[in-house]
Scaffold this active site. Structure first.
Site, PDB file in Angstrom:
ATOM      1  N   GLU A 178     -41.998 -22.712  15.477  1.00 19.99           N
ATOM      2  CA  GLU A 178     -43.372 -21.866  15.418  1.00 19.99           C
ATOM      3  C   GLU A 178     -44.473 -22.498  16.055  1.00 19.99           C
ATOM      4  O   GLU A 178     -45.599 -21.989  16.083  1.00 19.99           O
ATOM      5  CB  GLU A 178     -43.578 -21.547  13.840  1.00 19.99           C
ATOM      6  CG  GLU A 178     -43.792 -22.496  12.977  1.00 19.99           C
ATOM      7  CD  GLU A 178     -42.788 -23.155  12.219  1.00 19.99           C
ATOM      8  OE1 GLU A 178     -42.115 -24.157  13.191  1.00 19.99           O
ATOM      9  OE2 GLU A 178     -42.370 -22.930  11.342  1.00 19.99           O
TER      10      GLU A 178
ATOM     11  N   ASP B 268     -39.873 -24.151  10.157  1.00 15.33           N
ATOM     12  CA  ASP B 268     -39.914 -24.858   8.918  1.00 15.33           C
ATOM     13  C   ASP B 268     -39.095 -24.886   7.858  1.00 15.33           C
ATOM     14  O   ASP B 268     -38.726 -23.402   7.601  1.00 15.33           O
ATOM     15  CB  ASP B 268     -41.546 -24.822   8.332  1.00 15.33           C
ATOM     16  CG  ASP B 268     -42.705 -25.368   9.356  1.00 15.33           C
ATOM     17  OD1 ASP B 268     -42.113 -26.314   9.837  1.00 15.33           O
ATOM     18  OD2 ASP B 268     -43.732 -25.277   9.116  1.00 15.33           O
TER      19      ASP B 268
ATOM     20  N   ASP C 186     -38.669 -23.683   4.674  1.00 13.27           N
ATOM     21  CA  ASP C 186     -38.905 -22.957   3.605  1.00 13.27           C
ATOM     22  C   ASP C 186     -38.844 -21.641   3.941  1.00 13.27           C
ATOM     23  O   ASP C 186     -38.377 -20.937   4.756  1.00 13.27           O
ATOM     24  CB  ASP C 186     -40.481 -23.371   3.152  1.00 13.27           C
ATOM     25  CG  ASP C 186     -41.511 -23.242   4.182  1.00 13.27           C
ATOM     26  OD1 ASP C 186     -41.086 -22.446   5.195  1.00 13.27           O
ATOM     27  OD2 ASP C 186     -42.561 -23.694   4.121  1.00 13.27           O
TER      28      ASP C 186
ATOM     29  N   GLU D 247     -41.083 -19.056   4.407  1.00 13.01           N
ATOM     30  CA  GLU D 247     -41.592 -18.698   5.541  1.00 13.01           C
ATOM     31  C   GLU D 247     -40.833 -18.767   6.880  1.00 13.01           C
ATOM     32  O   GLU D 247     -40.774 -17.870   7.560  1.00 13.01           O
ATOM     33  CB  GLU D 247     -43.109 -19.268   5.663  1.00 13.01           C
ATOM     34  CG  GLU D 247     -44.018 -18.704   4.554  1.00 13.01           C
ATOM     35  CD  GLU D 247     -44.340 -17.247   4.541  1.00 13.01           C
ATOM     36  OE1 GLU D 247     -44.442 -16.767   5.629  1.00 13.01           O
ATOM     37  OE2 GLU D 247     -44.387 -16.624   3.594  1.00 13.01           O
TER      38      GLU D 247
ATOM     39  N   TYR E  29     -42.026 -33.076   5.937  1.00 16.25           N
ATOM     40  CA  TYR E  29     -42.506 -31.879   5.850  1.00 16.25           C
ATOM     41  C   TYR E  29     -43.537 -31.837   4.476  1.00 16.25           C
ATOM     42  O   TYR E  29     -43.045 -32.251   3.361  1.00 16.25           O
ATOM     43  CB  TYR E  29     -41.363 -30.832   5.477  1.00 16.25           C
ATOM     44  CG  TYR E  29     -41.791 -29.556   5.420  1.00 16.25           C
ATOM     45  CD1 TYR E  29     -42.621 -28.959   6.748  1.00 16.25           C
ATOM     46  CD2 TYR E  29     -41.694 -28.311   4.588  1.00 16.25           C
ATOM     47  CE1 TYR E  29     -43.156 -27.751   6.796  1.00 16.25           C
ATOM     48  CE2 TYR E  29     -42.025 -27.141   4.602  1.00 16.25           C
ATOM     49  CZ  TYR E  29     -42.852 -26.759   5.805  1.00 16.25           C
ATOM     50  OH  TYR E  29     -43.447 -25.551   5.666  1.00 16.25           O
TER      51      TYR E  29
ATOM     52  N   ARG F 130     -44.942 -29.133   2.942  1.00 12.33           N
ATOM     53  CA  ARG F 130     -44.785 -28.138   1.678  1.00 12.33           C
ATOM     54  C   ARG F 130     -43.646 -28.477   0.898  1.00 12.33           C
ATOM     55  O   ARG F 130     -42.526 -28.055   1.419  1.00 12.33           O
ATOM     56  CB  ARG F 130     -44.975 -26.840   2.484  1.00 12.33           C
ATOM     57  CG  ARG F 130     -46.433 -26.362   2.888  1.00 12.33           C
ATOM     58  CD  ARG F 130     -46.255 -25.017   3.450  1.00 12.33           C
ATOM     59  NE  ARG F 130     -47.475 -24.852   4.475  1.00 12.33           N
ATOM     60  CZ  ARG F 130     -47.322 -24.697   5.365  1.00 12.33           C
ATOM     61  NH1 ARG F 130     -46.301 -24.884   6.155  1.00 12.33           N
ATOM     62  NH2 ARG F 130     -48.527 -24.666   6.329  1.00 12.33           N
TER      63      ARG F 130
ATOM     64  N   HIS G  12     -35.024 -30.518  -0.841  1.00 17.60           N
ATOM     65  CA  HIS G  12     -36.396 -30.826  -0.234  1.00 17.60           C
ATOM     66  C   HIS G  12     -36.797 -32.275  -0.560  1.00 17.60           C
ATOM     67  O   HIS G  12     -36.146 -32.727  -1.486  1.00 17.60           O
ATOM     68  CB  HIS G  12     -37.378 -29.995  -1.111  1.00 17.60           C
ATOM     69  CG  HIS G  12     -37.545 -28.576  -0.369  1.00 17.60           C
ATOM     70  ND1 HIS G  12     -38.849 -28.056   0.011  1.00 17.60           N
ATOM     71  CD2 HIS G  12     -36.828 -27.558   0.035  1.00 17.60           C
ATOM     72  CE1 HIS G  12     -38.850 -26.917   0.650  1.00 17.60           C
ATOM     73  NE2 HIS G  12     -37.511 -26.730   0.656  1.00 17.60           N
TER      74      HIS G  12
END
Ligand SMILES: [Zn+2]
Ligand SMILES: [Zn+2]
Length: 661
Positions: free
Chosen positions: A10, A83, A85, A87, A299, A301, A345
């Site tokens: 992205e 990413d 997650d 999104e 990462y 988040r 995660h």
């Protein structure tokens, strides 16, 4: 050479960092964020038909889409490496679904750090899209769309056009408003304390009056405090008890999004948005003198404090070498994961402990270096031994009164050698400092102390503090209404809409914020309820875990929402706020209105009389020879002060300048 594979990410920096790792047979292209979303000008959700969402190419993103299609032609495989997650999963899945249709050579790869090992490992385990994750993201998008789409017009009807309401940020606004009302209601109460400066030989320390005849003492005024001082100043201060104990302070878990945002605010004065921007730069890659960017942190988040085993071995080796074996626990420290994270995660940590902040000094901006150093030290400390304090408490009797003195000394530095969480918020900071500074000398029961002075002091009880980025994120997390991807956007949105202003780091709600919140609380008590919002967030998590159906969650939400909505649509009326001022054209009273650009005075006989007037702040425009006054304005980028002589004078300022006489 013909590249066989395409990788979609992205952001351009990430594309560069990954491109270097993957080598020549991969072409890496950036989508620049979402390309496909719900339509801008309509609801885009067919509520009657299972909440079917209508996804379209976002206006202005057609070019990006065409570029991806072109690159994809003739490739053997396409990998979506957005990413790790919801999104990221959704961006990729929307592309697969809409752009590439049925082709099955589109795979998903995820990694939590952009390092050669992690990226190669991910490509070796490319997988299909996780549809539960995609469903959860779509579910959230639909919920937020329904709330925003139907609530905003009600705000327009009652307050002003152009306002908007969001599902989660309205709840955050409510927390801020409720705190403000507590502060407004708060009645401060006077109380007094008596300190005593005492000495044993040449060692001085301080004690505080605690009890009278075994009961906690409360002094209401100066007379009471002085009465006691007079009563005891000639008396003997005698040590009656000494307690000594060892206190262990455990290291903190490595950062997750919420704790990183809190500490970056407390220690670096970064707001949540800035913290995330800088963290993203560190994650996506920075050129550190090796031609191409290198990902410096994992990462950003995440809500899991888990750490990869390789990173643990690396940091343990580093601790042993740099701080000595005595600082290294026998076994690695493990930190509890809050919920059952179904995906692996990780905590936010440096990608290589060998990249000490010192070694990156010439390559990072000051902000990047500050945040990297914080993340680095916090991670190293998380794998060190606890610090040990010796705490001494002394009881001193004077007639019928009892004083306490306590002090603590660090007897083993432990993790504090790498990281110290001392710059806490004012509310908690005061007491800790006092304890730390007080060093109690060697004393024995029965010792008579020398009184150097009695210090009566006046205090007032304080109202609860306003929220800061740090304390608001903490509250959102504790209430279960924030997620790693939402803390910073929630705050950003409230500020951009001018519902709250950040003044010296603390959130002050505006008049507009109060109005919006009050309307929502009155007509949509459930939507803006903390418990209900927490439940919705939990249900979205359960969709992601595959334990709950999206449609059921949306239905459970929409039923009660529709009932409130129908009532509100029938009952919300324009509010008229009168003033003492009169219209200079027709003599009728002026009323306060809100427009797109902020608050203004309008003739009450509108539209017959179209006279209107700005509300000035009373502060003169600082531009030489302008003579205008500054007026509060709102724009797409939030609140500011502009000049009443606009457009002739284009002065703007975020804060009100001092009025020069
Ligand atoms: Zn008028
Ligand atoms: Zn001016």
């Amino acid at each position: 050479m013909k590249k066989k594979n395409l990788v979609i990410v992205e952001s351009p920096t990430k594309a560069k960092t990954i491109g270097k790792i993957l080598g020549d047979s991969f072409s890496v292209i950036s989508s620049m964020g979402h390309i496909i979303d719900l339509p801008l000008k309509k609801l885009g959700v067919d509520i009657e038909n299972g909440f079917e969402a209508e996804y379209v190419t976002i206006a202005g993103r057609q070019k990006a889409l065409a570029a991806i299609k072109k690159e994809a032609k003739g490739k053997e495989a396409i990998y979506v490496a957005t990413d790790p997650d919801r999104e990221g999963e959704a961006i990729g899945w929307q592309l697969k679904n809409r752009v590439f249709k049925k082709s099955d050579n589109i795979l998903r790869v995820t990694f939590h750090e952009i390092t050669p090992a992690a990226v190669k490992e991910a490509f070796a385990h490319a997988r299909d899209f996780d549809l539960n994750m995609v469903e959860a993201q779509i579910g959230r998008r639909i919920l937020d769309r329904i709330v925003g789409y139907f609530l905003s017009p009600l705000l327009w009807k009652k307050i002003a056009r152009g306002l908007s309401a969001g599902r989660v940020q309205s709840v955050a606004l409510r927390l801020i408003i409720e705190r403000e009302r507590e502060i407004q209601r708060f009645v401060s109460r006077e109380y007094w304390e008596i300190g005593a400066e005492l000495a044993k030989g040449s060692s001085k320390f301080s004690a505080k009056l605690d009890k009278k005849q075994g009961e906690k003492i409360e002094l209401k005024n100066k007379e009471e405090a002085e009465g006691i001082c007079n009563d005891i100043k000639e008396k003997e201060f005698k040590v009656t008890d000494i307690k000594q104990s060892e206190k262990k302070r455990n290291p903190y878990a490595p950062f997750i999004t919420s704790t990183m945002q809190q500490e970056a605010f407390n220690k670096l004065k970064f707001n949540a948005n800035k913290t995330m921007l800088v963290a993203q730069q560190l994650y996506e890659g920075i050129d550190i003198g090796q031609d191409n960017p290198v990902g410096l942190i994992t990462y950003m988040r995440t809500d899991s404090p888990r750490v990869a085993p390789e990173a643990i071995s690396e940091v343990r080796e580093y601790i042993g070498r740099s701080f000595g074996k005595e600082h290294l626990p026998e076994k690695p420290n493990y930190y509890k994961v809050k919920k059952l994270a179904q995906e692996a995660h990780e905590a936010i940590r440096p990608t290589f402990v060998s990249r000490h902040p010192e070694s990156l000094k010439g390559f990072l901006t000051p902000d990047q270096l500050k945040l990297y150093t914080l993340i680095y030290n916090r991670f190293v400390a998380s794998q060190m031994k606890p610090a040990i304090y010796t705490v001494v408490t002394v009881i001193i009797e004077v007639g019928q009164y009892q004083f306490n003195a306590s002090g603590s000394t660090l007897s083993f530095t432990g993790f504090t050698a790498a990281y110290n969480e001392n710059a806490e918020e004012e509310e908690n900071g005061e007491d800790k400092d006092k304890i730390k500074k007080n060093v109690i000398p060697a004393l024995a029961k029965g010792d008579i102390l020398e009184l150097l002075g009695l210090l009566p002091s006046q205090h007032f009880t304080k109202p609860p503090g306003r929220y800061s980025d740090s304390s608001l994120i903490k509250a959102l997390e504790e209430d279960g209404i924030g997620r790693p991807s939402t803390y910073a956007p929630i705050i950003y949105t409230l500020i951009i809409r001018d519902y709250v202003r950040r003044i010296k780091g603390y959130f002050n709600p505006t008049e507009l914020g109060f109005k919006v919140c009050d309307l929502l609380v009155e007509y949509f008590p459930k939507i803006i309820d903390v418990g209900f919002t927490a439940l919705m967030e939990k249900e979205l998590d359960e969709i992601e875990e595959g334990r709950l159906d999206k449609i059921k969650v949306l239905k459970d939400f929409y039923g009660p929402f529709k009932t409130s909505l129908d009532f509100a649509q029938a009952n919300v009326k324009k509010e008229v706020i009168t003033t003492d001022e009169v219209c200079d054209k027709c003599g009728k009273p002026l009323i306060i209105k809100w427009g797109r650009r902020g608050k203004f005075l309008s003739c009450s006989d509108f539209p017959t009389c179209k006279n209107s007037k700005s509300i000035t702040s009373g502060v003169k425009c600082p531009e030489e020879g302008c003579g205008g006054e500054l007026i509060e304005r709102r724009s797409k980028r939030g609140f500011f002060y502009g000049c009443s002589n606009f457009p002739k004078c284009r002065f703007t300022s975020r804060a009100l300048p001092e009025n020069k006489e």
